[in-house]
Design a protein around this motif. Sequence first.
Motif, PDB file in Angstrom:
ATOM      1  N   ASN A 135      11.647  -4.531  24.669  1.00 30.60           N
ATOM      2  CA  ASN A 135      13.064  -4.196  24.819  1.00 30.60           C
ATOM      3  C   ASN A 135      13.801  -4.322  23.490  1.00 30.60           C
ATOM      4  O   ASN A 135      14.771  -3.601  23.244  1.00 30.60           O
ATOM      5  N   PHE A 136      13.337  -5.255  22.652  1.00 31.76           N
ATOM      6  CA  PHE A 136      14.009  -5.521  21.389  1.00 31.76           C
ATOM      7  C   PHE A 136      12.959  -5.702  20.297  1.00 31.76           C
ATOM      8  O   PHE A 136      11.942  -6.362  20.517  1.00 31.76           O
ATOM      9  N   LEU A 137      13.211  -5.099  19.127  1.00 35.14           N
ATOM     10  CA  LEU A 137      12.288  -5.164  17.986  1.00 35.14           C
ATOM     11  C   LEU A 137      12.993  -5.856  16.818  1.00 35.14           C
ATOM     12  O   LEU A 137      14.137  -5.514  16.487  1.00 35.14           O
ATOM     13  N   ILE A 138      12.316  -6.822  16.202  1.00 35.51           N
ATOM     14  CA  ILE A 138      12.927  -7.553  15.088  1.00 35.51           C
ATOM     15  C   ILE A 138      11.976  -7.543  13.895  1.00 35.51           C
ATOM     16  O   ILE A 138      10.843  -8.047  13.974  1.00 35.51           O
ATOM     17  N   GLY A 139      12.425  -6.973  12.787  1.00 35.28           N
ATOM     18  CA  GLY A 139      11.636  -6.908  11.563  1.00 35.28           C
ATOM     19  C   GLY A 139      11.804  -8.164  10.738  1.00 35.28           C
ATOM     20  O   GLY A 139      12.918  -8.509  10.346  1.00 35.28           O
ATOM     21  N   CYS A 140      10.701  -8.861  10.474  1.00 39.04           N
ATOM     22  CA  CYS A 140      10.707 -10.096   9.679  1.00 39.04           C
ATOM     23  C   CYS A 140       9.636 -10.012   8.593  1.00 39.04           C
ATOM     24  O   CYS A 140       8.851 -10.945   8.412  1.00 39.04           O
ATOM     25  N   THR A 141       9.610  -8.904   7.901  1.00 37.89           N
ATOM     26  CA  THR A 141       8.523  -8.613   6.965  1.00 37.89           C
ATOM     27  C   THR A 141       8.875  -8.873   5.508  1.00 37.89           C
ATOM     28  O   THR A 141       8.082  -8.555   4.621  1.00 37.89           O
ATOM     29  N   GLY A 142      10.050  -9.437   5.240  1.00 38.76           N
ATOM     30  CA  GLY A 142      10.446  -9.600   3.846  1.00 38.76           C
ATOM     31  C   GLY A 142      10.781  -8.255   3.229  1.00 38.76           C
ATOM     32  O   GLY A 142      11.113  -7.297   3.927  1.00 38.76           O
ATOM     33  N   TYR A 143      10.666  -8.178   1.903  1.00 40.66           N
ATOM     34  CA  TYR A 143      11.095  -6.931   1.262  1.00 40.66           C
ATOM     35  C   TYR A 143      10.130  -6.448   0.178  1.00 40.66           C
ATOM     36  O   TYR A 143      10.493  -5.634  -0.656  1.00 40.66           O
ATOM     37  N   TYR A 144       8.882  -6.919   0.209  1.00 44.67           N
ATOM     38  CA  TYR A 144       7.964  -6.419  -0.813  1.00 44.67           C
ATOM     39  C   TYR A 144       6.621  -6.044  -0.204  1.00 44.67           C
ATOM     40  O   TYR A 144       6.271  -6.428   0.915  1.00 44.67           O
ATOM     41  N   ASN A 145       5.874  -5.272  -0.967  1.00 40.58           N
ATOM     42  CA  ASN A 145       4.585  -4.757  -0.558  1.00 40.58           C
ATOM     43  C   ASN A 145       3.507  -5.839  -0.723  1.00 40.58           C
ATOM     44  O   ASN A 145       3.286  -6.334  -1.821  1.00 40.58           O
ATOM     45  N   TYR A 146       2.845  -6.191   0.365  1.00 36.10           N
ATOM     46  CA  TYR A 146       1.826  -7.237   0.313  1.00 36.10           C
ATOM     47  C   TYR A 146       0.514  -6.732  -0.279  1.00 36.10           C
ATOM     48  O   TYR A 146      -0.335  -7.514  -0.690  1.00 36.10           O
ATOM     49  N   ASP A 147       0.314  -5.428  -0.308  1.00 35.24           N
ATOM     50  CA  ASP A 147      -0.950  -4.889  -0.813  1.00 35.24           C
ATOM     51  C   ASP A 147      -1.049  -4.980  -2.324  1.00 35.24           C
ATOM     52  O   ASP A 147      -2.121  -5.244  -2.870  1.00 35.24           O
ATOM     53  N   HIS A 148       0.052  -4.751  -3.000  1.00 35.60           N
ATOM     54  CA  HIS A 148       0.017  -4.836  -4.460  1.00 35.60           C
ATOM     55  C   HIS A 148       1.423  -5.032  -5.010  1.00 35.60           C
ATOM     56  O   HIS A 148       2.413  -4.609  -4.404  1.00 35.60           O
ATOM     57  N   GLY A 149       1.487  -5.685  -6.157  1.00 35.94           N
ATOM     58  CA  GLY A 149       2.753  -5.857  -6.845  1.00 35.94           C
ATOM     59  C   GLY A 149       3.034  -4.694  -7.768  1.00 35.94           C
ATOM     60  O   GLY A 149       2.269  -3.721  -7.838  1.00 35.94           O
ATOM     61  N   TYR A 150       4.133  -4.795  -8.488  1.00 37.89           N
ATOM     62  CA  TYR A 150       4.484  -3.747  -9.440  1.00 37.89           C
ATOM     63  C   TYR A 150       3.804  -4.017 -10.779  1.00 37.89           C
ATOM     64  O   TYR A 150       3.832  -5.139 -11.297  1.00 37.89           O
ATOM     65  N   LYS A 151       3.168  -3.009 -11.324  1.00 40.96           N
ATOM     66  CA  LYS A 151       2.582  -3.109 -12.655  1.00 40.96           C
ATOM     67  C   LYS A 151       2.763  -1.781 -13.373  1.00 40.96           C
ATOM     68  O   LYS A 151       2.292  -0.748 -12.898  1.00 40.96           O
ATOM     69  N   PRO A 152       3.455  -1.782 -14.502  1.00 43.65           N
ATOM     70  CA  PRO A 152       3.584  -0.537 -15.275  1.00 43.65           C
ATOM     71  C   PRO A 152       2.220  -0.089 -15.801  1.00 43.65           C
ATOM     72  O   PRO A 152       1.274  -0.873 -15.881  1.00 43.65           O
ATOM     73  N   ASP A 153       2.134   1.153 -16.154  1.00 41.12           N
ATOM     74  CA  ASP A 153       0.939   1.652 -16.833  1.00 41.12           C
ATOM     75  C   ASP A 153       1.092   1.366 -18.319  1.00 41.12           C
ATOM     76  O   ASP A 153       1.916   1.981 -19.004  1.00 41.12           O
ATOM     77  N   PHE A 154       0.317   0.426 -18.823  1.00 33.77           N
ATOM     78  CA  PHE A 154       0.410   0.036 -20.221  1.00 33.77           C
ATOM     79  C   PHE A 154      -0.470   0.941 -21.076  1.00 33.77           C
ATOM     80  O   PHE A 154      -1.642   1.176 -20.737  1.00 33.77           O
TER      81      PHE A 154
END
Length: 508
Positions: A135-154
């Motif tokens: 009946n009710f859905l609650i998102g509690c997933t935080g705000y970042y991607n768990y699969d990988h972080g951000y990394k620029p192409d160096f």
Amino acid sequence: MNEQHFDVLIIGAGVSGIGMACHLSRECPGKSFAILERRQSLGGTWDLFRYPGIRSDSDMFTFGYNFRPWVGGKVLADGASIKQYVQETAQEHDVERHIRYGLAVKAADWSSVDKCWRVTAETEATGETGTYTANFLIGCTGYYNYDHGYKPDFPGEDEFKGQMVHPQHWPEDLDYAGKKIVVIGSGATAITLVPTLAEQAGHVTMLQRSPTYLMPLPSTDKLALGLQKILPDSLAYKLTRARNVAISRFLYLRSRKSPRLMRRMFLGIIKRQLNGEADMRHFTPDYDPWDQRLCVVKDGDLFTALKTGKASIATDHIDRFTETGIRLKSGEELEADIIVPATGLEIQMLGGIKPTVDGQAVVMKDKVIYKNVMVEGMPNAGLIFGYTNISWTLKVDIAAEYLCRLMNLMDKRGYRVVMARDTENSRGEDTILGSLNAGYVKRAADKLPRQGTHGPWKASQNYLEDVKILRFEPIEDGVLEFDGKRTHASVGESGGFLKPLRSALFGS
């Protein structure tokens, strides 16, 4: 897998999800619920990150839940202690048995005909899919991607012959004793990693494009320990929590109102920490305090590592990676056996789930957030999203309380559907993360819902104001629609000012 139905479905078993579940069990004891968690253990961030020195960057007396005191004098707890605290909280409130582990949510669709959410989840170990309705859905997933972080192409990173290790996926068996390490970044992760690695490494260099505001904080709160000796745990916790909320709020507000004054104060503290011998070029940001998050230095350990020569800071831009390290734009070369790109997070909402309403995609960047707990146009859906300028969990508690109040009112009135609808074109340009000017916020601008320009659509990032709004103001406010109709609260449903202020400082 057979279809299973619950009154409430929570996505994520981290700090937010466990907090929401505990509030449900306390305040809505008659409701059935389940928590869908992709990982094999609860804890979220505190189960995922295993890099050396991982700890909170908020004090634990405000990061802890308002209904379960954090005991002891430890201010900045290590990741394992925080996970243990969350797990013990789940066990005490009998919510651990409601967690379904190893399930990755693939789709969530609201059916206006059935008046419920239909969620498709995949068992990652077998690939088997199943359906849950709620009946009710609650998102509690935080705000970042768990699969990988951000990394620029160096440039030239393929030429590097050493090891490249991202903090989000730290190998348990990494041997860095005696090694030369370069940590790229100047945020909370880098500030934590550098002094911890320096204890065993040959030398650690923190390479930053620009400095961050730093604040040393003792790891033990002697006043809190004193209060715990003479007062009940709950009262000592509330008093310590109230003091820390007030201090955090003062520092933030003063930084926004008097940035030059606070800039001088923060830089003066660093000079004293480094005995006045610091090259302040490495510690003087080109932005005002709290345009980006303030980084906490536990017991001044970073400054100690710098003074002993075990660590150093380079402020420059990367020209390219080489076989033996990194060449900077200035021409200087940093030798490295291990490079750690502590370059930030990749933001995503709802764990990457793309919700739909009657088959139509909900485009988050086109939506405005209501009281920072509901997304416009999404029926019977809540979003637990903590603070970025003070402890995340302060918002988790009051947002969870609000959603429980909302569901209890719906039961009392016999409503089946609630939805926030913006009829006044309130959408602004600021995202749900507010005025933070960090790189990860800018990169995610097209993924985040917006906040409004006024009223319940504007996210204040003000704990005292949010306590008043979420804990005491009427649920039926003329903005929420119940079963397709707008309703207003009866006179007297709202509280006054002193009660919310007392509640904000000392808890519910």
